[in-house]
Each structure stands twice: as structure tokens, then as C-alpha cells.
Write a protein that holds these residues in place. Structure first.
Motif, PDB file in Angstrom:
ATOM      1  N   ALA A  37       1.220  -0.990   0.117  1.00 32.72           N
ATOM      2  CA  ALA A  37       0.224   0.140  -0.365  1.00 32.72           C
ATOM      3  C   ALA A  37       1.004   1.072  -0.378  1.00 32.72           C
ATOM      4  N   LEU A  38       0.424   2.545  -0.745  1.00 36.19           N
ATOM      5  CA  LEU A  38       1.137   3.351  -0.811  1.00 36.19           C
ATOM      6  C   LEU A  38       0.404   4.462   0.086  1.00 36.19           C
ATOM      7  N   GLU A  39       0.991   4.899   0.942  1.00 32.00           N
ATOM      8  CA  GLU A  39       0.217   6.249   1.397  1.00 32.00           C
ATOM      9  C   GLU A  39       0.492   7.764   1.188  1.00 32.00           C
ATOM     10  N   GLY A  40       0.399   8.446   1.531  1.00 27.86           N
ATOM     11  CA  GLY A  40       0.746  10.386   1.124  1.00 27.86           C
ATOM     12  C   GLY A  40      -0.671  11.430   1.893  1.00 27.86           C
ATOM     13  N   GLY A  41       0.176  12.509   2.010  1.00 31.00           N
ATOM     14  CA  GLY A  41      -0.853  13.425   1.829  1.00 31.00           C
ATOM     15  C   GLY A  41      -1.377  14.015   0.229  1.00 31.00           C
ATOM     16  N   TYR A  42      -0.757  13.883  -0.866  1.00 30.91           N
ATOM     17  CA  TYR A  42      -0.903  13.828  -2.019  1.00 30.91           C
ATOM     18  C   TYR A  42      -0.358  12.661  -2.587  1.00 30.91           C
ATOM     19  N   GLY A  43      -1.303  12.142  -4.135  1.00 30.58           N
ATOM     20  CA  GLY A  43      -0.551  10.731  -4.549  1.00 30.58           C
ATOM     21  C   GLY A  43      -0.955  10.911  -6.168  1.00 30.58           C
ATOM     22  N   CYS A  44      -1.085   9.936  -7.173  1.00 30.99           N
ATOM     23  CA  CYS A  44      -1.609   9.784  -8.389  1.00 30.99           C
ATOM     24  C   CYS A  44      -1.321   8.101  -8.645  1.00 30.99           C
ATOM     25  N   TYR A  45      -2.717   7.956  -9.614  1.00 29.23           N
ATOM     26  CA  TYR A  45      -2.335   5.955  -9.964  1.00 29.23           C
ATOM     27  C   TYR A  45      -2.877   6.640 -11.689  1.00 29.23           C
ATOM     28  N   PHE A  46      -1.689   5.589 -12.410  1.00 33.69           N
ATOM     29  CA  PHE A  46      -2.118   5.249 -13.426  1.00 33.69           C
ATOM     30  C   PHE A  46      -2.352   3.968 -13.896  1.00 33.69           C
ATOM     31  N   GLU A  47      -3.545   3.549 -14.212  1.00 37.12           N
ATOM     32  CA  GLU A  47      -3.974   2.143 -14.272  1.00 37.12           C
ATOM     33  C   GLU A  47      -2.990   1.747 -15.254  1.00 37.12           C
ATOM     34  N   LYS A  48      -3.218   2.321 -16.695  1.00 37.95           N
ATOM     35  CA  LYS A  48      -3.168   1.802 -17.421  1.00 37.95           C
ATOM     36  C   LYS A  48      -1.239   1.601 -17.889  1.00 37.95           C
ATOM     37  N   GLN A  49      -0.288   2.588 -17.442  1.00 37.25           N
ATOM     38  CA  GLN A  49       1.189   1.963 -17.123  1.00 37.25           C
ATOM     39  C   GLN A  49       1.400   1.599 -15.770  1.00 37.25           C
ATOM     40  N   ASP A  50       0.447   1.103 -14.503  1.00 38.87           N
ATOM     41  CA  ASP A  50       0.504   1.108 -13.753  1.00 38.87           C
ATOM     42  C   ASP A  50       1.353   0.992 -12.714  1.00 38.87           C
ATOM     43  N   SER A  51       1.741   2.406 -12.644  1.00 33.59           N
ATOM     44  CA  SER A  51       2.835   3.439 -12.160  1.00 33.59           C
ATOM     45  C   SER A  51       2.053   4.312 -10.841  1.00 33.59           C
ATOM     46  N   SER A  52       2.705   5.138  -9.904  1.00 36.38           N
ATOM     47  CA  SER A  52       2.176   5.901  -9.312  1.00 36.38           C
ATOM     48  C   SER A  52       3.038   6.530  -8.349  1.00 36.38           C
ATOM     49  N   PHE A  53       2.904   7.268  -7.309  1.00 41.79           N
ATOM     50  CA  PHE A  53       3.128   8.681  -7.247  1.00 41.79           C
ATOM     51  C   PHE A  53       2.790   9.275  -6.538  1.00 41.79           C
ATOM     52  N   ALA A  54       4.074   8.886  -5.394  1.00 42.46           N
ATOM     53  CA  ALA A  54       3.162   9.673  -3.286  1.00 42.46           C
ATOM     54  C   ALA A  54       4.632  10.888  -3.337  1.00 42.46           C
ATOM     55  N   THR A  55       3.697  11.605  -2.676  1.00 43.71           N
ATOM     56  CA  THR A  55       4.392  13.186  -1.650  1.00 43.71           C
ATOM     57  C   THR A  55       3.782  12.916  -0.461  1.00 43.71           C
ATOM     58  N   ILE A  56       4.220  13.732   0.131  1.00 51.36           N
ATOM     59  CA  ILE A  56       3.329  14.564   1.934  1.00 51.36           C
ATOM     60  C   ILE A  56       3.617  13.181   2.597  1.00 51.36           C
ATOM     61  N   ARG A  57       4.524  13.283   3.390  1.00 46.18           N
ATOM     62  CA  ARG A  57       4.591  12.179   4.893  1.00 46.18           C
ATOM     63  C   ARG A  57       3.908  10.993   3.748  1.00 46.18           C
ATOM     64  N   ALA A  58       4.821  10.836   2.163  1.00 45.67           N
ATOM     65  CA  ALA A  58       4.601   9.873   2.322  1.00 45.67           C
ATOM     66  C   ALA A  58       5.376   8.052   2.020  1.00 45.67           C
ATOM     67  N   ARG A  59       4.699   7.021   1.800  1.00 43.55           N
ATOM     68  CA  ARG A  59       4.645   5.379   3.414  1.00 43.55           C
ATOM     69  C   ARG A  59       4.437   4.132   2.579  1.00 43.55           C
ATOM     70  N   LEU A  60       5.054   3.991   2.195  1.00 42.38           N
ATOM     71  CA  LEU A  60       5.332   1.813   1.646  1.00 42.38           C
ATOM     72  C   LEU A  60       4.815   0.970   2.443  1.00 42.38           C
ATOM     73  N   LEU A  61       3.956   0.841   2.122  1.00 38.32           N
ATOM     74  CA  LEU A  61       3.649  -0.305   3.280  1.00 38.32           C
ATOM     75  C   LEU A  61       3.744  -1.445   2.295  1.00 38.32           C
ATOM     76  N   GLU A  62       4.673  -2.723   3.547  1.00 33.30           N
ATOM     77  CA  GLU A  62       4.694  -4.162   2.648  1.00 33.30           C
ATOM     78  C   GLU A  62       4.917  -5.019   3.107  1.00 33.30           C
ATOM     79  N   TYR A  63       3.067  -5.353   3.207  1.00 36.32           N
ATOM     80  CA  TYR A  63       2.798  -6.780   3.878  1.00 36.32           C
ATOM     81  C   TYR A  63       2.666  -8.511   3.113  1.00 36.32           C
ATOM     82  N   SER A  64       3.587  -7.933   2.511  1.00 34.51           N
ATOM     83  CA  SER A  64       3.922 -10.066   2.331  1.00 34.51           C
ATOM     84  C   SER A  64       4.191 -11.001   2.829  1.00 34.51           C
TER      85      SER A  64
END
Length: 586
Positions: free
Chosen positions: A328-355
Motif C-alpha cells: 500500500a502507498l500512502e501520502g498527503g497527495y498521490g496519483c495512479y496511472f492504471e494503464k501504465q501501472d505506475s503511481s506517485f506519492a508525496t507529503i509524508r509518503a509511506r509504503l507498506l509491504e505486508y507480504s
């Protein structure tokens, strides 16, 4: 009885059927009087009944009036005018004449509104009327209403249109059509509504609901109960809710209750927002949720989503989940491009990896994910930069920038990477970590590496070299290989768990074997130089290797502490790489 009289009676509240039934009863009575009972009983000559005179029947007198068109100004406010009719009747059967009976090509007018029908009852004193058969209301060349029956109350300016069970009421306003069984139209407010189910269609969409309102002037519509909005063309979407506001001019739907929008690219859940059905874009509020066809979800305090482009933006507490990668990707602002399978997050950005059993929390000022493509292959990449910090219950670390390449299952830590696990600390110029099913398989420091382990008080086991390779089994280190300029300081533990000597050694190569992360065997070759010094004779200058640093003050303490970048870390990231410092010292 003349045909005209019968026509009049058909208009007069369905009296024809009633009279036919009455005539049928009179025919039976006549048959009985003519001797039918005698024929049935076998008596050919029944006795004659004495003659009885029936009182005379005096039907009400009907007066046909020639319709005339008054010369009053047709725009008199609130006034309804009878413009024409083929026939007009009134009679003296009532104490006072309540209405006039109109038959044939009936036409009324109120201001610029015209109403047509086959027959009508006209209450001329108040301007109200009941219209029957081929009812049509027109206003200019833009608004038309078609029905089988109309009841118009002029004082309240309320028109109620009825279908006939086969044909529904139809309102046509330019490119908009509304159909229902019963349609109520408030002329004063220019607002029509239905309460028993209806359909509104425009050039873009079709809406159905139990209750609906529509204003021909503003083009605004409101729908409640079992509301369904669908595309009227080739686009594939459906909006379902219990209440919806809609404008037939701009084709924008305003979401005011929990709603579900289903498209071929995503499913949107929202209770507050705007859906531009023409552009296939939504702006949503109050923690709305978007679920893409990949299974990813995007939520935030405010969302923008473009269905055609497969692009979503989120402001305020953004969360983007990736079900396939269990992250999961968290942030104060973010975006997601589904067709390109890409994302962006900033402002206290945090990635959670729970595999794994324990979740890894990673922070960077900016976190990106994207697909890196080549002529023969493509792979997913995650990058975080600058001031990267991460925490897991068994692993913590920091660096200036970090990237993970999915194809190679490799994580790269650049510029002052430091990793902690328990009492061990590892740092170098670059740290590469290889994963196997989300578990660390091996870790490599290709340019310079330094390992330190706190054993108590001011004492540390230390090992450094030009290149390090650590191999893991079940998440624990099993073997460590060091090559080039190997330097080692060890405090071996005695049988009584005490430390009483320091061993310093150098060589070209070193291999260490571990069991449950505990050192079991150490081999150095080809030549080894070293000293053993009792602790009570050791000077503090031999406690540490030249490159030794213990960065405990920089170590993240928990999943929220990753956002707290201490001044010591800011200062460290401005220094040269430790490998450069080593070469300068040498």
C-alpha cells in the motif's frame, strides 16, 4: 339519440358505458313484460296485467353553444382561454353550471402555453379543465407533453397527466424525454415530477427511478429510490444509488448518497461527489474509494478519476493498495496511472509491504512506482528519495535513495545506506538485497561494507572489507563472505559468557558461518596478521576500526518514527560516501 349526443356523453365522465348497462337492464325488463316467464312455465296465455301508466321521463335539456373566442389580451396573467372547440354544451341538470363540455379539436391557452385534446370539461370561472384523448401540451418549439388524460387546476397552476396503461405520458424538452404513467407538472415553478416510476433520457444517458423531478428551464433533475444511471451510447458504465442530482444540459451527476459507479475500467464507491458522464471523470469527497480492474484501490479525502485515461489523483490521506504485490502507498497527495501501472506519492509518503508476517513501513520524501520497458522485457520498479527511512519489527534502515526492481527481485540502497537487525549494524556505499518470495535471500555490499555488533558497554565486534556478501536461510544470516582489505575486531565470548580479550586481525578473504544468527566458524586466508590483547591491557585506541561509526541515534524506533528525520541523518547525507572516506584514510 344522435351521434353528437353520444359523443358528448362519452366525454361526460364515461357515462356511455353506464347508460349502456342501464339500457341492458331495461331490455330484460321488457322481455319479462312480454311473457318470457309464461313461455318458460308452459302457460301460453298468461293473464293480462292491468295497465299501469309510468311517470314521464324528462331528460335534462342540453344547450349547444357556439364557441366564441374572446378578445381579451392572451397574456393576461393567470388567465386560461378556450381557443377553439368543434362543439360546446351545457345543460340545466345542475343547480349551477360547473363546467362546459367541449368536443372536437379542443384547444386551450395560458400565456405561451397551448393545450390540445379530443374533449374536455372546462371550469371557465376558475380556468381549470379536465382533458381527454390525445392530450398534448406545447410551449414554444421546445417543450411538449403527450398523455391520454389531463387534469389542470388553474388556481394552483398544477397539471396532472395520465397514461392509458399502454401509452405512457411523454415529456419532450429538446433532446430530453421523460416517460412515466402519471406526471405532475407545477407550471408556476416550472417543475415536473413523478412518484410511481419513470425514465429520463437525454443524448448521453438514461436514468430510471421510483421518484423523479425535472425542470425544463434549468435542466436540473432529482431522482430518488432505486436510481440507475446508464450510458445512452457505446460507453459502458452504470451508476446506482438511492438519490441523485443530474443536469441534462451538461450531463453532470451530483452524488449525494452512497453510490456505486461501475465502468469497464474501475468501480467507484462514493457518497459525495460529481460525475461528468460526458467526459467520464469524477471528483469525489469524503473518503471515496476507487477499485480498478487490476484489484488495486485508491482512496483519499478528495479524489479525481478519469475513467478513459485510467488516471486517479488523491488529496489528503491518500491510500493506494496493490493487491498483487501486497503493498500500500500512502501520502498527503498521490496519483495512479492504471494503464501504465505506475503511481506517485508525496507529503509524508509511506509504503507498506505486508507480504510477510510483519509489515515493512518505508518513508521517503517522494515514492514512485513505474514500469521500466526495454525491447525484450519490462519490469516494475519502486523508487523512494530522498531521506529514506524504513522500519519493521526485525529490520530497520535508512539511506538517501532506494529502488526495488521486480524482475531481478533486487533492492538497491544508495548513499549512506545503513541497516540494523537486533544488535547488528551494516553500512557501506551501496547495499543490494535480493528477495526470494518476499524473503531476503542474500545481501551484497559491492564497493565497501562495514558490520558492527554491540556486545556490551563500549565493546563491538567489527568487520570491514572492500566487498561483502551475506547469505540468508529462513530470514537469518547463514554465511558471510568478505574479500579485499579485510579487517576484523572481535571479542570472543568465554564459557562463562564474559569477554576478556580483543582479537584484531587482517587478511585478504574471510568466511563466517552462522547458526540461528550466531557465529559458529570463522576462516581467514591466505595470510592472516593479528594480535590478541587482554582487555585489562587494551588501550581504547584498539577498541575500534578506523571506519567505525555507531549510528544508533539515527535508527527508526517504530512505524511512525520513520517520518522523523533527525539532524544527525541530515548531516550524514551531506558527507562523502564511507568508501571514499576509507580510501582517503588509506
Amino acid at each position: 339519440m344522435s351521434n353528437d349526443d353520444m359523443h358528448r356523453e362519452a366525454a361526460d365522465a364515461g357515462k356511455t358505458t353506464h347508460d349502456n348497462r342501464r339500457r341492458g337492464g331495461w331490455a330484460v325488463a321488457c322481455l319479462l313484460a312480454l311473457g318470457v316467464p309464461a313461455l318458460l312455465s308452459g302457460h301460453p296465455d298468461p293473464p293480462k296485467a292491468p295497465a299501469t301508466e309510468l311517470p314521464p321521463v324528462n331528460p335534462p335539456k342540453r344547450y349547444e353553444i357556439k364557441p366564441t373566442v374572446p378578445g381579451t389580451d392572451r397574456h393576461t396573467p393567470g388567465k386560461v382561454f378556450l381557443e377553439r372547440a368543434d362543439r360546446l354544451w351545457t345543460d340545466d341538470s345542475r343547480d349551477s353550471v360547473a363546467y362546459q363540455i367541449l368536443v372536437g379539436n379542443v384547444q386551450f391557452r395560458k400565456d405561451d402555453m397551448f393545450m390540445y385534446c379530443d374533449s374536455a370539461h372546462f371550469y371557465d370561472q376558475e380556468g381549470s379543465f379536465d382533458a381527454f384523448g390525445n392530450v398534448r401540451m406545447e410551449q414554444g418549439d421546445t417543450l411538449f407533453v403527450y398523455a391520454d388524460e389531463l387534469n389542470y387546476n388553474n388556481p394552483e397552476e398544477m397539471a396532472v397527466f395520465y397514461g392509458n396503461g399502454v401509452q405512457e405520458v411523454r415529456l419532450i424538452n429538446n433532446d430530453v424525454q421523460l416517460t412515466t404513467d402519471v406526471f405532475n407538472y407545477d407550471l408556476g415553478q416550472d417543475l415536473g415530477y413523478y412518484t410511481n416510476g419513470g425514465t429520463l433520457t437525454d443524448t448521453a444517458n438514461v436514468l430510471t427511478s421510483i421518484y423523479g423531478e425535472y425542470s425544463p428551464t434549468t435542466k436540473d433533475a432529482q431522482f430518488r429510490l432505486d436510481v440507475v444511471l446508464k450510458d445512452n451510447g457505446e460507453r459502458d458504465f452504470t451508476l446506482e444509488t438511492e438519490e441523485l442530482l443530474y443536469n441534462t444540459d451538461n450531463h453532470i451527476a451530483q452524488i449525494v448518497k452512497p453510490s456505486v459507479i461501475t465502468t469497464d475500467s474501475a468501480t467507484v464507491y462514493s457518497s459525495n461527489g460529481m460525475y461528468n458522464t460526458e467526459a467520464d471523470t469524477t471528483r469525489l469527497y469524503d473518503r471515496s474509494l476507487i477499485k480498478t480492474r487490476r484489484g488495486n484501490t485508491l482512496t483519499g479525502d478528495t479524489l479525481f478519476y478519469d475513467q478513459v485515461a485510467g488516471f486517479g489523483q488523491a488529496w489528503g490521506n491518500m491510500v493506494l493498495t496493490d493487491s498483487a504485490r501486497q503493498s500500500a502507498l500512502e501520502g498527503g497527495y498521490g496519483c495512479y496511472f492504471e494503464k501504465q501501472d505506475s503511481s506517485f506519492a508525496t507529503i509524508r509518503a509511506r509504503l507498506l509491504e505486508y507480504s510477510k508476517k510483519d509489515t515493512l513501513y518505508l518513508h521517503g520524501d517522494t515514492i514512485r512506482t513505474y514500469v521500466m520497458r526495454s525491447d525484450s522485457d519490462s519490469t516494475h520498479v519502486m523508487t523512494a528519495y530522498p531521506r529514506v527511512r524504513f522500519w519493521r519489527i526485525d529490520l530497520q534502515g535508512l539511506c538517501d535513495s532506494l529502488s526495488v526492481v521486480e524482475r531481478d527481485s533486487l533492492m538497491y540502497m544508495h548513499r549512506h545506506p545503513i541497516v540494523w537487525s537486533g544488535e547488528r549494524q551494516v553500512f557501506g556505499n551501496i547495499i543490494q538485497v535480493h528477495f526470494n518470495d518476499s524473503t531476503v535471500d542474500w545481501a551484497k555490499l559491492p564497493e565497501f561494507g562495514f558490520v558492527a555488533e554491540h556486545v556490551g558497554d563500549e565493546f563491538y565486534n567489527q568487520l570491514t572489507g572492500k566487498e561483502m556478501l551475506a547469505q540468508f536461510a529462513d530470514g537469518s544470516i547463514s554465511q558471510l563472505d568478505v574479500s579485499g582489505n579485510v579487517e576484523n575486531i572481535m571479542l570472543p565470548q568465554e564459557n562463562d559468557s564474559t569477554y576478556n580479550k580483543i582479537i584484531s586481525s587482517t587478511s585478504s578473504f574471510l568466511r563466517a558461518h552462522f547458526n540461528d544468527s550466531t557465529l559458529r566458524k570463522l576462516t581467514m586466508w591466505p595470510e592472516v596478521d593479528g594480535t590478541v590483547t587482554p582487555l585489562y591491557l587494551a588501550k581504547k585506541s584498539i577498541y575500534y576500526l578506523p571506519q567505525f561509526k555507531w549510528y544508533e541515534a539515527l535508527r527508526p524506533k517504530d512505524k511512525d518514527d520513520i517520518f522523523n528525520v533527525p539532524p544527525e541523518m541530515e548531516a550524514l547525507l551531506k558527507e562523502p560516501d564511507p568508501g571514499l572516506r576509507r580510501r582517503k584514510v588509506n
